[in-house]
Design a protein around this motif. Structure first.
Motif, PDB file in Angstrom:
ATOM      1  N   PRO A 174      11.977  -7.872 -99.305  1.00 46.43           N
ATOM      2  CA  PRO A 174      11.669  -6.722 -98.472  1.00 46.43           C
ATOM      3  C   PRO A 174      12.844  -5.744 -98.431  1.00 46.43           C
ATOM      4  N   ARG A 175      12.525  -4.493 -98.275  1.00 44.98           N
ATOM      5  CA  ARG A 175      13.541  -3.450 -98.236  1.00 44.98           C
ATOM      6  C   ARG A 175      14.312  -3.481 -96.923  1.00 44.98           C
ATOM      7  N   ASP A 176      13.625  -3.808 -95.858  1.00 46.42           N
ATOM      8  CA  ASP A 176      14.239  -3.819 -94.527  1.00 46.42           C
ATOM      9  C   ASP A 176      14.613  -5.231 -94.118  1.00 46.42           C
ATOM     10  N   ASN A 222       5.522 -11.137 -90.150  1.00 47.96           N
ATOM     11  CA  ASN A 222       4.197 -11.318 -90.746  1.00 47.96           C
ATOM     12  C   ASN A 222       3.519 -10.014 -91.140  1.00 47.96           C
ATOM     13  N   GLY A 223       4.079  -8.893 -90.699  1.00 49.35           N
ATOM     14  CA  GLY A 223       3.472  -7.604 -91.033  1.00 49.35           C
ATOM     15  C   GLY A 223       2.348  -7.247 -90.077  1.00 49.35           C
ATOM     16  N   SER A 224       1.962  -6.015 -90.135  1.00 48.49           N
ATOM     17  CA  SER A 224       0.910  -5.493 -89.269  1.00 48.49           C
ATOM     18  C   SER A 224       0.081  -4.494 -90.050  1.00 48.49           C
ATOM     19  N   ARG A 225      -1.080  -4.214 -89.549  1.00 41.18           N
ATOM     20  CA  ARG A 225      -1.900  -3.149 -90.104  1.00 41.18           C
ATOM     21  C   ARG A 225      -1.754  -1.943 -89.182  1.00 41.18           C
ATOM     22  N   ILE A 226      -1.538  -0.781 -89.745  1.00 46.04           N
ATOM     23  CA  ILE A 226      -1.404   0.445 -88.962  1.00 46.04           C
ATOM     24  C   ILE A 226      -2.597   1.332 -89.270  1.00 46.04           C
ATOM     25  N   GLU A 227      -3.303   1.718 -88.240  1.00 46.67           N
ATOM     26  CA  GLU A 227      -4.448   2.616 -88.379  1.00 46.67           C
ATOM     27  C   GLU A 227      -4.079   3.947 -87.747  1.00 46.67           C
ATOM     28  N   THR A 228      -4.291   5.041 -88.461  1.00 48.06           N
ATOM     29  CA  THR A 228      -3.986   6.373 -87.946  1.00 48.06           C
ATOM     30  C   THR A 228      -5.287   7.128 -87.736  1.00 48.06           C
ATOM     31  N   ARG A 229      -5.446   7.670 -86.537  1.00 44.53           N
ATOM     32  CA  ARG A 229      -6.654   8.407 -86.158  1.00 44.53           C
ATOM     33  C   ARG A 229      -6.251   9.659 -85.417  1.00 44.53           C
ATOM     34  N   PRO A 230      -7.144  10.654 -85.352  1.00 40.92           N
ATOM     35  CA  PRO A 230      -6.847  11.827 -84.521  1.00 40.92           C
ATOM     36  C   PRO A 230      -6.815  11.437 -83.047  1.00 40.92           C
ATOM     37  N   LEU A 231      -5.895  12.026 -82.313  1.00 43.19           N
ATOM     38  CA  LEU A 231      -5.762  11.764 -80.886  1.00 43.19           C
ATOM     39  C   LEU A 231      -6.777  12.600 -80.136  1.00 43.19           C
ATOM     40  N   VAL A 253      21.204  -7.039 -82.552  1.00 45.20           N
ATOM     41  CA  VAL A 253      20.324  -6.879 -83.712  1.00 45.20           C
ATOM     42  C   VAL A 253      20.772  -5.668 -84.506  1.00 45.20           C
ATOM     43  N   ARG A 254      20.921  -5.872 -85.813  1.00 36.17           N
ATOM     44  CA  ARG A 254      21.237  -4.770 -86.730  1.00 36.17           C
ATOM     45  C   ARG A 254      20.108  -4.632 -87.733  1.00 36.17           C
ATOM     46  N   HIS A 255      19.819  -3.394 -88.088  1.00 32.61           N
ATOM     47  CA  HIS A 255      18.822  -3.108 -89.115  1.00 32.61           C
ATOM     48  C   HIS A 255      19.548  -2.652 -90.365  1.00 32.61           C
ATOM     49  N   GLU A 256      19.177  -3.234 -91.492  1.00 35.75           N
ATOM     50  CA  GLU A 256      19.762  -2.833 -92.771  1.00 35.75           C
ATOM     51  C   GLU A 256      18.643  -2.563 -93.761  1.00 35.75           C
ATOM     52  N   THR A 257      18.879  -1.621 -94.646  1.00 35.33           N
ATOM     53  CA  THR A 257      17.947  -1.388 -95.743  1.00 35.33           C
ATOM     54  C   THR A 257      18.692  -1.630 -97.039  1.00 35.33           C
ATOM     55  N   GLY A 258      17.960  -2.043 -98.019  1.00 36.43           N
ATOM     56  CA  GLY A 258      18.579  -2.324 -99.301  1.00 36.43           C
ATOM     57  C   GLY A 258      17.526  -2.433-100.369  1.00 36.43           C
ATOM     58  N   GLU A 259      17.895  -3.121-101.418  1.00 35.95           N
ATOM     59  CA  GLU A 259      16.938  -3.358-102.495  1.00 35.95           C
ATOM     60  C   GLU A 259      15.922  -4.378-102.007  1.00 35.95           C
ATOM     61  N   GLY A 260      14.692  -4.221-102.379  1.00 38.79           N
ATOM     62  CA  GLY A 260      13.653  -5.106-101.860  1.00 38.79           C
ATOM     63  C   GLY A 260      13.077  -5.981-102.931  1.00 38.79           C
TER      64      GLY A 260
END
Length: 154
Positions: free
Chosen positions: A87-89, A124-133, A78-85
């Protein structure tokens, strides 16, 4: 619902090195030397690519074993590439199935790996929730942050 925490802590060795604890297994992650890291472990995108590769191989193996397919080994790159979007990734996944497989079995295995859970999460994407630890010994930490949030909204 399946939840499993992975703990990541700076080691303070070098600028970027972190220690990742996964169910008692320790992995180092870092950035390459050319961007200021120590090069002591995979970078975050390499870990993400590894997760996709691992899930791909495991999904193929599970299906082959269930269906009695003579799959000897799965190899994934597996290779990861970024470019113009968008999607960017982009993740480029190359898969090889070793064994005495019919063309139909090979085609089916390629269909199955498109359904691996990590593939679906990335696609499909994900939702990321950030909270204090919550830190052991800190009483009423959540209440403290609610109070701070209320002050900011005044």
């Amino acid at each position: 619902m399946r939840t499993r925490a992975v703990e990541v802590t700076e080691t303070r060795a070098g600028k970027f090195q972190v220690e990742i604890d996964v169910r008692g297994h320790t992995i180092l992650a870092d950035e390459p030397v050319e961007v200021g890291g120590l090069g002591s472990g995979p970078d975050p995108y390499e870990l993400l690519a590894a997760a996709l590769g691992a899930c791909t191989a495991m999904t193929a193996r599970m299906y082959a074993d269930y269906k009695g397919i003579a799959l000897e080994r799965v190899r994934v790159e597996v290779r990861h590439e970024t470019g113009e979007g968008p999607p960017r990734d982009r993740f480029i996944r190359e898969v090889a199935f070793d064994g005495d497989l019919t063309p139909e079995q090979t085609i089916r295995l390629f269909e199955i790996v498109e359904k691996c859970p990590v593939h679906n999460t990335l696609a499909n994407g994900s939702r990321i929730e950030t909270r204090p630890l919550a830190i052991a010994g800190e009483a009423d930490r959540d209440e403290h942050f609610r109070a701070m949030d209320a002050l900011c909204k005044e």
